[in-house]
Motif scaffolding. Structure first.
Motif, short mmCIF file in Angstrom:
data_model
loop_
_atom_site.label_atom_id
_atom_site.label_comp_id
_atom_site.label_asym_id
_atom_site.label_seq_id
_atom_site.Cartn_x
_atom_site.Cartn_y
_atom_site.Cartn_z
N VAL A 137 0.86 -1.18 0.00
CA VAL A 137 0.00 0.00 0.00
C VAL A 137 0.89 1.24 0.00
CG1 VAL A 137 -1.79 1.31 1.21
CG2 VAL A 137 -1.82 -1.20 1.26
N ILE A 138 0.92 1.94 -1.12
CA ILE A 138 1.71 3.16 -1.22
C ILE A 138 0.93 4.27 -0.54
CG2 ILE A 138 2.82 4.81 -2.79
CD1 ILE A 138 3.97 1.98 -2.93
N LEU A 139 1.51 4.82 0.51
CA LEU A 139 0.87 5.89 1.28
C LEU A 139 1.69 7.15 1.09
CD1 LEU A 139 -1.52 6.14 3.26
CD2 LEU A 139 0.10 5.83 5.12
N THR A 140 1.08 8.18 0.52
CA THR A 140 1.86 9.35 0.10
C THR A 140 1.13 10.65 0.40
OG1 THR A 140 3.11 8.20 -1.62
CG2 THR A 140 2.71 10.52 -1.98
N ALA A 141 1.90 11.64 0.84
CA ALA A 141 1.40 13.02 0.96
C ALA A 141 2.00 13.81 -0.19
CB ALA A 141 1.83 13.62 2.29
N THR A 142 1.22 14.73 -0.74
CA THR A 142 1.73 15.52 -1.87
C THR A 142 1.42 16.99 -1.70
OG1 THR A 142 1.71 15.75 -4.29
CG2 THR A 142 -0.38 15.18 -3.25
N LEU A 212 -1.28 -0.33 13.90
CA LEU A 212 -1.83 -0.26 12.56
C LEU A 212 -1.10 -1.23 11.63
CD1 LEU A 212 -3.72 1.06 10.47
CD2 LEU A 212 -2.04 2.91 10.21
N GLU A 213 0.21 -1.34 11.82
CA GLU A 213 1.01 -2.27 11.02
C GLU A 213 0.50 -3.70 11.18
OE1 GLU A 213 5.76 -2.95 10.24
OE2 GLU A 213 5.09 -2.83 12.32
N LYS A 214 0.16 -4.08 12.43
CA LYS A 214 -0.36 -5.43 12.69
C LYS A 214 -1.73 -5.63 12.03
CE LYS A 214 1.95 -5.92 17.15
NZ LYS A 214 1.77 -5.76 18.61
N GLU A 215 -2.58 -4.61 12.11
CA GLU A 215 -3.90 -4.68 11.46
C GLU A 215 -3.76 -4.87 9.95
OE1 GLU A 215 -7.27 -2.01 12.62
OE2 GLU A 215 -5.76 -1.13 13.95
N LEU A 216 -2.84 -4.10 9.37
CA LEU A 216 -2.61 -4.20 7.93
C LEU A 216 -2.11 -5.59 7.56
CD1 LEU A 216 -0.85 -0.78 7.30
CD2 LEU A 216 -2.94 -1.52 6.17
N VAL A 489 -7.87 5.68 5.18
CA VAL A 489 -7.06 4.55 4.71
C VAL A 489 -7.79 3.24 4.97
CG1 VAL A 489 -4.94 3.22 5.14
CG2 VAL A 489 -4.84 5.72 4.92
N LYS A 490 -8.31 3.08 6.20
CA LYS A 490 -8.99 1.84 6.57
C LYS A 490 -10.26 1.64 5.73
CE LYS A 490 -7.36 1.27 11.31
NZ LYS A 490 -7.76 1.27 12.74
N PHE A 492 -10.79 2.65 2.65
CA PHE A 492 -10.41 2.25 1.29
C PHE A 492 -9.96 0.78 1.25
CE2 PHE A 492 -7.00 2.16 -2.08
CZ PHE A 492 -7.87 2.12 -3.16
N LEU A 493 -9.26 0.35 2.31
CA LEU A 493 -8.73 -1.02 2.35
C LEU A 493 -9.72 -2.01 2.94
CD1 LEU A 493 -5.06 -0.27 3.55
CD2 LEU A 493 -5.86 -0.65 1.21
N ASN A 494 -10.88 -1.49 3.40
CA ASN A 494 -11.92 -2.35 4.02
C ASN A 494 -11.39 -3.11 5.23
OD1 ASN A 494 -14.07 -1.78 2.14
ND2 ASN A 494 -12.95 -3.04 0.65
N ILE A 495 -10.69 -2.38 6.12
CA ILE A 495 -10.21 -3.04 7.35
C ILE A 495 -10.69 -2.24 8.58
CG2 ILE A 495 -8.22 -4.15 6.31
CD1 ILE A 495 -6.46 -1.98 7.45
#
Length: 495
Positions: A137-142, A212-216, A489-490, A492-495
């Motif tokens: 999952v690419i997570l980016t701020a722009t 969050l890392e564990k959830e992912l 984020v969650k 979109f990823l359905n978690i």
């Protein structure tokens, strides 16, 4: 022997290049840096005969040592192809006593394409090398350009999803429409009610969240980054500084024994850090001229050694530089404090808690490669107007910040040596600001009428990147407060 990477906040942990690319950010919140800066063993004369792709291989193989020749050449050849509207990938245009290094010939007409065209290939190759089973999952701020370039690069890439956060009122209309019309089932764009620094802080917070890392992981995902905090973004940016020096040498503009200066419009400090790395590779670069807009946190840092983000955040016509926390500066801080990760971490802790830090006199002495200055909004606009009226060459607002600072540098130092100005975006990306600078009569015109008029006066064809969004449908409409980014984020990823 493989070149290993360490965190700027804990250099006892060592990872390979592919592992650093996969992770994006170190577990301790630090940025990955090479344990040493390698040296190019190929001469300028040899490099001058090479294509952009060949130069890219010579540079990148020194940093990405756990990639095989076949893997690296596969990534390079797939990145730098007909997506770019020039065979040379980057172009040098001489105007008003400087060479403008046009880095906007890629798919999204900004310099971010130079690295984000190759990052999906580097990342998916790294995942295979490290037997990663999760989707990335690419997570980016722009602040405007990274978002669209990353979305375009990762759209529909198997085994990846990409989520981009941007400041809702802090990008140009063209930048926003480029992002919001991006197709791809794996893409998601979120406008936040805040500024870029809040978006970037929110992304870094999620990277550091072990729960969050564990959830992912339980859901079959893991984070990585497409921001310049990812070493896979930074290494490809070194290439175009090497390529430009080689081209100028080949064409006879840069002679044996001569050096050149480089001017970079700077926000997050990644692009100018890449020039610094190119100098350390052995390129004949003298001064690294750091150009800021009215958010002049870097100018103040180079002036007095204090980095202080405690100031008003100013929205300017060069929005990609509207940044008060220049993340990549941490990599330079680590280097000038003698690769002391404890000292580097303490500076970053001060920045997080107090909003500022001051480097030592010994560290200040190591900044002699750099010169910093800034351009006001009025100066930026005047620079566009003056250059167009004098030469017919039209530049965007970010490039104008750099060009104005270059003039200040020459006036202050009388240093007239050959200079390369990093031209980081097409003027078509900031059409309204550019055209208003040329003539106030354009203020009332429609955005796409301005595009056509710019094409006419600059004698340049409208880029495909603009044509394709002219009537494109908006496909992303999610917005949230900065403290709700994790929820977005969650969802979109359905978690």
């Amino acid at each position: 022997m493989d070149l290993l990477y360490s965190s700027t906040r804990n250099n006892k942990v060592k990872v390979t290049a592919s592992q650093a690319i996969l992770k994006g950010l170190a577990d301790d919140g630090g940025l990955f840096v090479p344990d040493e800066l390698p040296k190019l063993k190929v001469s300028l004369a040899e490099l001058g005969k090479m294509s952009y792709q060949e130069v890219a291989y010579e540079v990148m193989k020194l940093f990405l040592t756990d990639f095989t020749e076949e893997e690296l050449k596969y990534c390079i050849s797939n990145a730098y192809d007909e997506k770019f509207d020039t065979k040379n990938i980057a172009e040098l245009k001489e105007a008003d006593g400087a060479y403008f290094l046009e880095l906007f010939h890629g798919k999204t007409i900004a310099f971010k394409d130079m690295a984000l065209s190759i990052l999906p290939y580097l990342l998916t190759t790294s995942a295979k090398k490290n037997e990663v089973k999760n989707d990335i999952v690419i997570l980016t701020a722009t602040s405007g350009d990274t978002g669209k370039a990353a979305l375009a690069g990762f759209a529909d890439v198997k085994g990846t999803k990409i989520i981009v956060f941007y400041p809702k009122d802090g990008v140009s209309p063209i930048q926003e429409k480029q992002m919001l019309t991006q197709k791809g089932d794996n893409t998601h764009v979120v406008g936040i009610y805040g500024n870029f620094d809040q978006a970037q802080t929110g992304v870094k917070k999620m990277f550091a969240d072990r729960e969050l890392e564990k959830e992912l992981d339980a859901a079959g995902y893991q984070f990585s980054s497409a921001n310049s905090i990812n070493i896979g973004r930074l290494v490809p940016q070194i290439v175009y500084y090497v390529y430009s020096a080689a081209r100028l040498y080949h064409d006879g503009a840069l002679k044996d024994g001569e050096t050149m200066n480089v001017v970079v419009p700077t926000g997050n400090f990644g692009n100018i850090l890449a020039a610094y790395y190119a100098k350390n590779l052995g390129m004949p670069i003298d001064k690294l001229i750091c150009a800021s807009n009215e958010n002049k946190v870097l100018f103040d840092f180079f002036s007095n050694g204090t980095y202080d983000k405690n100031r008003e955040f100013i929205l300017t016509t060069s929005p990609s530089m509207d940044i008060l926390i220049s993340s990549n500066l941490e990599r330079l801080i680590y280097r000038i404090c003698g690769n002391d990760s404890e000292k580097s971490a303490s500076f970053m802790k001060e920045l997080s808690t107090d909003g500022n830090y001051t480097i030592t006199e010994e560290m200040k002495a190591q900044l002699s490669d750099f010169y910093g200055n800034f351009a006001t909004e009025e100066e930026t606009s005047k620079c566009i107007y003056d250059l167009y009226n004098k030469t017919g060459y039209v530049i965007d607002t970010h490039t104008a910040v750099a060009a104005d600072v270059y003039k200040k540098y020459v006036k202050e130092t009388k240093d007239n040596k050959l200079t390369v100005v990093a031209s980081t975006a097409s003027p078509f990306k900031f059409t309204r600001s550019v055209m208003n600078a040329i003539d106030a009569k354009y203020n009332s015109w429609d955005d796409f009428d301005l595009v056509d008029e710019l094409s006419k006066i600059a004698k340049v064809q409208v880029p495909d990147a603009i044509e394709e969004i002219r009537n494109a449908q908006i496909v992303h409409d999610t917005q949230c407060d900065p403290d709700k980014m994790e929820d977005a984020v969650k969802a979109f990823l359905n978690i």
